[in-house]
Design a protein around this motif. Structure first.
Motif, PDB file in Angstrom:
ATOM      1  N   ARG A 141       0.915  -1.249   0.081  1.00  0.00           N
ATOM      2  CA  ARG A 141      -0.112  -0.022   0.052  1.00  0.00           C
ATOM      3  C   ARG A 141       0.886   1.459  -0.123  1.00  0.00           C
ATOM      4  NH1 ARG A 141      -3.739  -2.782   3.870  1.00  0.00           N
ATOM      5  NH2 ARG A 141      -5.353  -3.701   2.474  1.00  0.00           N
ATOM      6  N   ARG A 142       2.055   1.267   0.591  1.00  0.00           N
ATOM      7  CA  ARG A 142       2.630   2.386   0.948  1.00  0.00           C
ATOM      8  C   ARG A 142       3.920   2.517  -0.706  1.00  0.00           C
ATOM      9  NH1 ARG A 142       6.016   1.973   5.931  1.00  0.00           N
ATOM     10  NH2 ARG A 142       7.230   3.849   5.163  1.00  0.00           N
ATOM     11  N   GLY A 143       3.657   1.364  -1.296  1.00  0.00           N
ATOM     12  CA  GLY A 143       4.375   1.620  -2.607  1.00  0.00           C
ATOM     13  C   GLY A 143       6.113   1.430  -2.235  1.00  0.00           C
ATOM     14  N   THR A 144       6.499   0.788  -1.078  1.00  0.00           N
ATOM     15  CA  THR A 144       7.824   0.895  -0.899  1.00  0.00           C
ATOM     16  C   THR A 144       8.381  -0.692  -1.196  1.00  0.00           C
ATOM     17  OG1 THR A 144       7.267   0.364   1.539  1.00  0.00           O
ATOM     18  CG2 THR A 144       7.950   2.738   0.815  1.00  0.00           C
ATOM     19  N   ALA A 145       7.246  -1.733  -1.335  1.00  0.00           N
ATOM     20  CA  ALA A 145       7.736  -2.933  -1.716  1.00  0.00           C
ATOM     21  C   ALA A 145       6.960  -3.634  -2.590  1.00  0.00           C
ATOM     22  CB  ALA A 145       7.635  -3.416   0.019  1.00  0.00           C
ATOM     23  N   ILE A 146       7.533  -4.678  -3.312  1.00  0.00           N
ATOM     24  CA  ILE A 146       6.698  -5.383  -4.019  1.00  0.00           C
ATOM     25  C   ILE A 146       6.808  -6.949  -3.809  1.00  0.00           C
ATOM     26  CG2 ILE A 146       6.498  -3.906  -6.130  1.00  0.00           C
ATOM     27  CD1 ILE A 146       8.911  -5.437  -7.157  1.00  0.00           C
ATOM     28  N   LYS A 193      10.878  -7.551  -2.443  1.00  0.00           N
ATOM     29  CA  LYS A 193      11.998  -6.342  -2.694  1.00  0.00           C
ATOM     30  C   LYS A 193      11.397  -4.942  -2.036  1.00  0.00           C
ATOM     31  CE  LYS A 193      14.877  -3.666  -5.605  1.00  0.00           C
ATOM     32  NZ  LYS A 193      15.472  -3.558  -6.884  1.00  0.00           N
ATOM     33  N   ARG A 194      12.378  -4.677  -1.155  1.00  0.00           N
ATOM     34  CA  ARG A 194      11.636  -3.592  -0.301  1.00  0.00           C
ATOM     35  C   ARG A 194      12.716  -2.458  -0.672  1.00  0.00           C
ATOM     36  NH1 ARG A 194      11.484  -4.086   5.569  1.00  0.00           N
ATOM     37  NH2 ARG A 194      13.731  -3.604   5.523  1.00  0.00           N
ATOM     38  N   LEU A 195      12.527  -1.086  -1.122  1.00  0.00           N
ATOM     39  CA  LEU A 195      13.388  -0.177  -1.451  1.00  0.00           C
ATOM     40  C   LEU A 195      13.789   0.210   0.057  1.00  0.00           C
ATOM     41  CD1 LEU A 195      11.554   1.611  -4.375  1.00  0.00           C
ATOM     42  CD2 LEU A 195      13.498  -0.116  -4.399  1.00  0.00           C
ATOM     43  N   SER A 196      15.335   0.675  -0.252  1.00  0.00           N
ATOM     44  CA  SER A 196      15.690   1.266   0.841  1.00  0.00           C
ATOM     45  C   SER A 196      15.433   2.756   0.952  1.00  0.00           C
ATOM     46  CB  SER A 196      17.216   1.236   1.335  1.00  0.00           C
ATOM     47  OG  SER A 196      17.809   1.384  -0.039  1.00  0.00           O
ATOM     48  N   LYS A 197      15.249   3.347  -0.138  1.00  0.00           N
ATOM     49  CA  LYS A 197      14.785   4.841  -0.189  1.00  0.00           C
ATOM     50  C   LYS A 197      13.746   5.011  -1.308  1.00  0.00           C
ATOM     51  CE  LYS A 197      19.200   6.577   1.313  1.00  0.00           C
ATOM     52  NZ  LYS A 197      20.473   7.419   0.805  1.00  0.00           N
ATOM     53  N   GLY A 198      12.850   5.816  -1.012  1.00  0.00           N
ATOM     54  CA  GLY A 198      11.720   6.085  -2.071  1.00  0.00           C
ATOM     55  C   GLY A 198      10.677   5.018  -2.316  1.00  0.00           C
ATOM     56  N   ARG A 199       9.963   5.270  -3.343  1.00  0.00           N
ATOM     57  CA  ARG A 199       8.947   4.410  -3.642  1.00  0.00           C
ATOM     58  C   ARG A 199       8.894   4.000  -5.092  1.00  0.00           C
ATOM     59  NH1 ARG A 199       4.833   5.408   0.374  1.00  0.00           N
ATOM     60  NH2 ARG A 199       5.365   7.240   1.437  1.00  0.00           N
ATOM     61  N   PHE A 200       8.112   2.800  -5.501  1.00  0.00           N
ATOM     62  CA  PHE A 200       8.120   2.363  -6.779  1.00  0.00           C
ATOM     63  C   PHE A 200       7.211   3.365  -7.205  1.00  0.00           C
ATOM     64  CE2 PHE A 200       9.297  -1.594  -4.833  1.00  0.00           C
ATOM     65  CZ  PHE A 200       9.967  -1.939  -5.965  1.00  0.00           C
ATOM     66  N   LYS A 201       7.999   4.259  -8.489  1.00  0.00           N
ATOM     67  CA  LYS A 201       7.215   5.346  -9.078  1.00  0.00           C
ATOM     68  C   LYS A 201       6.251   5.046 -10.085  1.00  0.00           C
ATOM     69  CE  LYS A 201      10.897   8.579  -8.184  1.00  0.00           C
ATOM     70  NZ  LYS A 201      12.011   7.695  -7.549  1.00  0.00           N
ATOM     71  N   TRP A 202       6.566   4.157 -10.606  1.00  0.00           N
ATOM     72  CA  TRP A 202       5.485   3.286 -11.764  1.00  0.00           C
ATOM     73  C   TRP A 202       4.667   2.438 -11.238  1.00  0.00           C
ATOM     74  CZ3 TRP A 202       4.220  -1.262 -13.619  1.00  0.00           C
ATOM     75  CH2 TRP A 202       3.613  -1.075 -15.150  1.00  0.00           C
ATOM     76  N   TRP A 203       3.369   2.182 -11.496  1.00  0.00           N
ATOM     77  CA  TRP A 203       2.492   1.344 -11.144  1.00  0.00           C
ATOM     78  C   TRP A 203       1.340   1.613 -12.167  1.00  0.00           C
ATOM     79  CZ3 TRP A 203       4.440  -2.348  -8.793  1.00  0.00           C
ATOM     80  CH2 TRP A 203       3.855  -3.371  -8.504  1.00  0.00           C
ATOM     81  N   PRO A 204       0.775   0.232 -12.649  1.00  0.00           N
ATOM     82  CA  PRO A 204      -0.413   0.415 -13.616  1.00  0.00           C
ATOM     83  C   PRO A 204      -1.640   0.937 -12.862  1.00  0.00           C
ATOM     84  CG  PRO A 204      -0.197  -1.906 -12.976  1.00  0.00           C
ATOM     85  CD  PRO A 204       1.236  -1.132 -12.312  1.00  0.00           C
ATOM     86  N   ILE A 205      -2.442   1.617 -13.711  1.00  0.00           N
ATOM     87  CA  ILE A 205      -3.771   2.097 -13.202  1.00  0.00           C
ATOM     88  C   ILE A 205      -4.752   1.702 -14.289  1.00  0.00           C
ATOM     89  CG2 ILE A 205      -2.747   4.266 -11.873  1.00  0.00           C
ATOM     90  CD1 ILE A 205      -3.465   5.948 -14.307  1.00  0.00           C
TER      91      ILE A 205
END
Length: 121
Positions: free
Chosen positions: A54-59, A74-86
């Motif tokens: 939900r926070r976009g920091t992990a997939i 995979k959890r990003l150490s900084k930031g969020r996954f910027k792209w995600w389908p809508i």
């Protein structure tokens, strides 16, 4: 010593990216059920499911290899996954090179060379 198997992202692999985010605490059984109910795909079919927290920091990736399920996070150490389908569809299908871009926290829609090029004689 046995063979070491991993999730392999090949051009033949069916890859489904869920549009809707999930609770990042979900495990194999819950994610398999979401794949079946929300994405309309059989978790035992060998396709790869990709879900975003939900926070976009992990997939989370879920795949079945014929013996059992692989669950990878995979959890990003900084930031969020910027792209995600809508969209109104529950999932988007990605090609192998697009999934590799997504795993690198890049944009899978970015221009890339064609997957196959005709070789002229």
């Amino acid at each position: 010593m046995g063979a070491c198997l991993l999730i392999q992202i090949t051009p033949q692999l069916r890859i489904l990216v869920a549009v809707e985010a999930i609770d990042g605490r979900k495990g194999i059984d819950s994610i398999a059920q979401l794949g079946r109910e929300k994405l309309g795909a059989d978790p035992f079919s060998g396709c790869l499911f990709i879900f975003r927290s939900r926070r976009g920091t992990a997939i989370k990736l879920l795949a079945y290899d014929g013996q059992g399920f692989w669950l990878a996070t995979k959890r990003l150490s900084k930031g969020r996954f910027k792209w995600w389908p809508i969209g109104s569809e529950p999932a988007r299908v990605l090609r192998a090179h697009q999934a590799q871009l997504l795993l690198a926290a890049a944009n899978p829609d970015a221009e890339a060379p064609p997957v196959w090029r005709q070789v002229s004689a």
